[in-house]
Every structure is written in structure tokens, then in C-alpha cells.
Write an enzyme that holds these catalytic residues in place. Structure first.
Site, PDB file in Angstrom:
ATOM      1  N   TYR A 144      23.533  33.543  31.908  1.00 53.59           N
ATOM      2  CA  TYR A 144      22.800  32.830  30.856  1.00 53.59           C
ATOM      3  C   TYR A 144      21.324  32.848  31.210  1.00 53.59           C
ATOM      4  O   TYR A 144      20.937  32.533  32.338  1.00 53.59           O
ATOM      5  CB  TYR A 144      23.316  31.391  30.771  1.00 53.59           C
ATOM      6  CG  TYR A 144      22.597  30.525  29.758  1.00 53.59           C
ATOM      7  CD1 TYR A 144      22.756  30.739  28.388  1.00 53.59           C
ATOM      8  CD2 TYR A 144      21.747  29.498  30.171  1.00 53.59           C
ATOM      9  CE1 TYR A 144      22.100  29.947  27.460  1.00 53.59           C
ATOM     10  CE2 TYR A 144      21.089  28.695  29.243  1.00 53.59           C
ATOM     11  CZ  TYR A 144      21.269  28.927  27.896  1.00 53.59           C
ATOM     12  OH  TYR A 144      20.611  28.128  26.978  1.00 53.59           O
ATOM     13  N   ASP A 239      16.517  36.179  37.532  1.00 53.93           N
ATOM     14  CA  ASP A 239      16.424  34.869  36.892  1.00 53.93           C
ATOM     15  C   ASP A 239      16.855  33.844  37.941  1.00 53.93           C
ATOM     16  O   ASP A 239      18.038  33.633  38.185  1.00 53.93           O
ATOM     17  CB  ASP A 239      17.321  34.819  35.642  1.00 53.93           C
ATOM     18  CG  ASP A 239      17.222  33.476  34.926  1.00 53.93           C
ATOM     19  OD1 ASP A 239      16.704  32.513  35.532  1.00 53.93           O
ATOM     20  OD2 ASP A 239      17.669  33.394  33.777  1.00 53.93           O
ATOM     21  N   LYS A 267      13.131  24.476  36.025  1.00 50.59           N
ATOM     22  CA  LYS A 267      12.996  23.042  36.315  1.00 50.59           C
ATOM     23  C   LYS A 267      12.566  22.638  37.732  1.00 50.59           C
ATOM     24  O   LYS A 267      11.813  21.679  37.903  1.00 50.59           O
ATOM     25  CB  LYS A 267      14.307  22.363  35.951  1.00 50.59           C
ATOM     26  CG  LYS A 267      15.544  23.299  36.065  1.00 50.59           C
ATOM     27  CD  LYS A 267      16.668  22.931  35.104  1.00 50.59           C
ATOM     28  CE  LYS A 267      17.733  24.027  35.066  1.00 50.59           C
ATOM     29  NZ  LYS A 267      18.482  24.073  33.848  1.00 50.59           N
TER      30      LYS A 267
HETATM   31  N1  HOZ Z   1      23.648  24.773  30.041  1.00 54.10           N
HETATM   32  C1  HOZ Z   1      22.576  24.058  30.680  1.00 54.10           C
HETATM   33  C2  HOZ Z   1      22.771  24.113  32.167  1.00 54.10           C
HETATM   34  N2  HOZ Z   1      23.170  25.356  32.688  1.00 54.10           N
HETATM   35  C3  HOZ Z   1      22.556  22.646  30.177  1.00 54.10           C
HETATM   36  C4  HOZ Z   1      21.298  21.920  30.376  1.00 54.10           C
HETATM   37  C5  HOZ Z   1      21.328  20.465  29.861  1.00 54.10           C
HETATM   38  O1  HOZ Z   1      22.150  20.094  29.046  1.00 54.10           O
HETATM   39  O2  HOZ Z   1      20.477  19.732  30.300  1.00 54.10           O
END
Ligand code: HOZ
Length: 419
Positions: A144, A239, A267
Site C-alpha cells: 500500500y 516506501d 508520520k
Molecule cells: N491503513 C492505514 C494504516 N496502514 C490506516 C491509517 C489510519 O486509519 O489512521
């Protein structure tokens, strides 16, 4: 467990936000039930609005590697707030953060701050296209890279180039330039390069896949990607939104000893606040505006508060690199407990781990998909009931932080073993 206030807040939120949330996985759809509404977090713990306390292994999906509300980070942020929240103009701190990142990741000679991992990847891909003059990109099924149009693409059946949108609202034409292949499968990558080599701008990969659950690269897979991209004049993008500053102070690049052309970080470079960046060789980064012709901009890019939190977090990590050994040891104990469960396969790299509810090895998206998600859901609620907060999806990672105490680990192990 009393969740009355969370239940009430969720009912209200559902009329205000799609599914009551601002990011889908938070809605608990993958496990069923009602999401907990969080009121505060400190150290290894997270607390909901009903006053329930949990040991937190979501860690805001990774960045809270020092634990929540670390005193030094909070102090620096509070101080910075008094100087104004946003200027939309350059600051000294941006260069300070850039220098720290560069020091930790030598392949990042120059970088651009943005506000989210999605933005970082979208911009890195654009830079790779601007630099190479090519349009096509390769990504792996199950990796992802945020929700920009060109990356919300899945493999089609049949022809290897037959990709299709993985979300409504993504035009088919956007999917055409994204080639999808299988993680850990050298042959499938070779086939794409044989067929489209001259048109491929970049190959993007999560060096440790962590969005289909944690899936480590097989021995030699990343160095193979390094070689084949170089041979074909395509850029290799790591990534590292999840692995950056988590696997080691130099992220997966240092952990595996591979030098990609570009890196995206998320983040964690904002200490958990909205900040991210993309960077790489100077020659590549200089295609970005205002030096080069690739446009990318943002008022919140390099935001002074997020930058402060990032600087503080990275400095603490740089001055205490023994943290990584301790994270590894704690995660290994949890791994051992998870491995004692029946019909479970555990994958772990450092402080990132996943328990897949399948007894077969998990090495790519297809093998991860064989997991029994209903069983994971039972496990999730068992852990929640035991005071342990894990990702509400089989296909997300478990993150260990430096704030997790021996007592937390022991409590977690006992909860796992009683499942
Ligand atoms: N799919 C995101 C983490 N891999 C979710 C992030 C979120 O909901 O804060």
C-alpha cells in the site's frame, strides 16, 4: 467492558462522516463491532472515552515509537506553539529536520517535506516520471502506497499488464500506467521489465510489506530489485512510511544495506504529527519545482509544529540507538507467544509483526489472503477484552514501542496464551 460512550459517539459520528470515521480501517468493519473512541494516550497506554485502559500496539500506525506523549516531544511542541502554528514560509527548523534525516539516511541527499505518506509517494512517483521521461510504474500486489489514483490499482486477470482500478472513482486510464506484480517473486518482475523496460519510470516497494500484514522480503529480493531497476534505467523507490526510523535509525535502507534512488517517509518524521517527506539523489530531486519542471507544493509542508515534533523524536532516536535492540527483544517475546497458537503463522522484522491465522507460510498477497479473518476477529476481541489494543484488521501490523514495559509485554503474552 463498558463501551457506552464510544457507542453513542459512533452513532452520532455516522451521520457526520462516512462510516463515522476519517479513515476506513478505524470503523472496525474488518473485525465487526463498534470502534473505541479514544480520549488520551500516554506511554504504552491508550484510553477510551469510557475510561478503559489498553496496552497499545497500533501506536498511531507506527510513529509512536517512543510511546505516546513523550515528555521531551510534548515540551518542544508546546514551546513551538507559542511562536505560531503555521506560516507558509521557510523556517530554520525545516533545514534542521532535513539534515537529521540526511544524516540517518545517506541516500537522501535532498528532500521535500509534505504532510502525509500519500502525498510523499504521489510526489516521488511524479518526480521519477519527470526525471526519466517515462510514464509506467511497477508496484506489488498487497503493498500500500497511499490513496492517490495511480496507486489504487490492482492486478487484472490474465495479461500481466492488465491492471484495473482498486477503488470506484479511479479512471481506468490511471490504472494503465501502473503495472502490478507479486511481492517476493523475481520472475514476475523480470517479465515486466522484459516487456516494458524502456517505459518504466520507477519500481516502488515497501521494503518490508506491512499493509497486507507484515511480509518480509525474501533473501536477495531487495538487492535483485536494486539490480534490475538500475539495469533498466528505472528508479527504485523504497516506501519507508512504516519502516523508516523503525527498523533501524537508517530505516530499511540501513537494515538491509540497500541504497534506493528515492525514499518516502511518513508520520514518524513528524513525531506522529502530520508530516512526511520524499527524498533521494540531488540530481533526481532537482527536477522538483522551483528548480525543475515537476510541480509540487503545499501550505502545510514543513509545518513548524510537526517539524518540531519530528526533530525531537529523531534526535531522541539518534542519541539512543540501543532502543532498536530493546524493541527487537520485546517483539521477539511477543512473536514466541503468538507462535504458540494453533494454526497461526507469525512474521516479524524487528518491532513490526503480524500473526496470520493460517498455518501456511505468508510471503505475498495471495498467501496473506488465505488467512482466516473470522478467527483474527475473535482474537482481536479476546485481546481487547484482556486490555490489549491491536489493529482492527488481520492485514495491518503490530507495532512495539520503547514505552512498552516488561510488565506490558508479560500481560500481552498472558493474554495471547489464554486465547
Ligand atoms: N491503513 C492505514 C494504516 N496502514 C490506516 C491509517 C489510519 O486509519 O489512521
Amino acid at each position: 467492558m463498558n463501551t457506552q460512550k464510544s457507542d453513542e459517539l459512533f452513532l452520532k459520528a455516522k451521520n457526520l462522516m462516512p462510516g463515522g470515521v476519517n479513515s476506513p480501517v478505524r470503523a472496525f468493519n474488518a473485525v465487526g463491532g463498534t470502534p473505541l473512541f479514544i480520549s488520551r494516550a500516554k506511554g504504552s497506554k491508550i484510553y477510551d472515552v469510557d475510561g478503559n485502559e489498553f496496552i497499545d500496539y497500533v501506536c498511531s500506525w507506527g510513529p509512536m515509537i517512543l510511546g505516546h506523549a513523550h515528555e521531551k516531544v510534548i515540551e518542544a511542541v508546546q514551546k513551538a506553539c507559542a511562536y505560531g502554528l503555521s506560516y507558509g514560509a521557510p523556517t530554520k527548523k525545516e533545514s534542521e529536520l532535513a539534515e537529521l534525516i540526511k544524516e540517518c539516511m545517506p541516500c537522501v541527499e535532498m528532500l521535500r517535506m509534505v504532510s502525509s505518506g500519500t502525498e510523499a509517494v504521489m510526489s516521488a512517483v511524479r518526480a521519477s516520471r519527470g526525471y526519466t521521461g517515462r510514464d509506467m510504474i511497477i508496484k506489488f500486489s498487497g503493498c500500500y502506497h497511499g490513496h492517490s489514483d495511480g496507486l489504487l490499482v490492482k492486478a487484472g486477470s490474465g495479461l500481466i499488464s492488465n491492471s484495473s482500478p482498486d477503488s470506484a472513482g479511479v479512471p481506468k486510464s490511471y490504472a494503465q500506467n501502473t503495472l502490478i506484480t507479486q511481492y517476493n517473486n523475481k520472475k514476475s518482475v523480470e517479465e515486466l521489465f522484459e516487456k516494458y523496460g524502456e517505459n518504466i519510470a520507477c519500481l516502488i516497494v515497501e521494503p518490508v510489506a506491512a499493509n497486507m500484514g507484515v511480509v518480509p522480503p525474501k533473501d536477495g529480493f531487495l538487492s535483485f530489485l536494486r539490480e534490475i531497476t538500475r539495469k533498466n534505467g528505472a528508479l527504485l523507490i523504497f516506501d519507508e512510511v512504516i519502516t523508516g526510523f523503525r527498523l533501524s535509525i537508517g530505516g530499511a535502507c540501513q537494515y538491509y544495506g540497500i541504497e534506493p534512488d528515492m525514499v518516502t517517509l511518513g508520520k514518524i518524521v513528524g513525531g506522529g504529527m502530520p508530516a512526511a517527506c520524499y527524498g533521494g539523489k540531488k540530481e533526481i530531486m532537482e527536477v522538483i519545482s522551483p528548480v525543475g519542471k515537476v510541480y509540487q507544493a503545499g501550505t502545510l509542508s514543513g509545518n513548524p509544529i510537526a517539524t518540531t515534533a519530528g526533530i525531537e523524536t529523531i534526535k531522541i532516536l539518534m542519541n539512543n540507538t540501543e532502543i532498536y535492540k530493546s524493541l527487537d527483544e520485546k517483539a521477539a517475546k511477543i512473536e514466541a507467544a503468538l507462535s504458540s497458537l494453533k494454526n497461526v503463522t507469525v512474521n516479524r522484522v524487528g518491532s513490526l509483526l503480524s500473526a496470520f491465522f493460517t498455518n501456511e507460510p505468508v510471503f505475498d498477497y495471495n498467501s496473506a489472503s488465505k488467512s482466516n479473518t473470522a478467527e483474527y476477529s475473535k482474537f482481536f476481541f479476546h485481546m481487547l477484552g484482556s486490555g490489549v489494543y491491536m489493529a482492527p484488521s488481520q492485514f495491518e501490523a503490530m507495532f512495539v514501542s520503547n514505552a512498552h514495559s516488561e510488565e506490558d509485554i508479560e500481560k500481552t503474552i498472558n493474554a495471547i496464551k489464554s486465547f
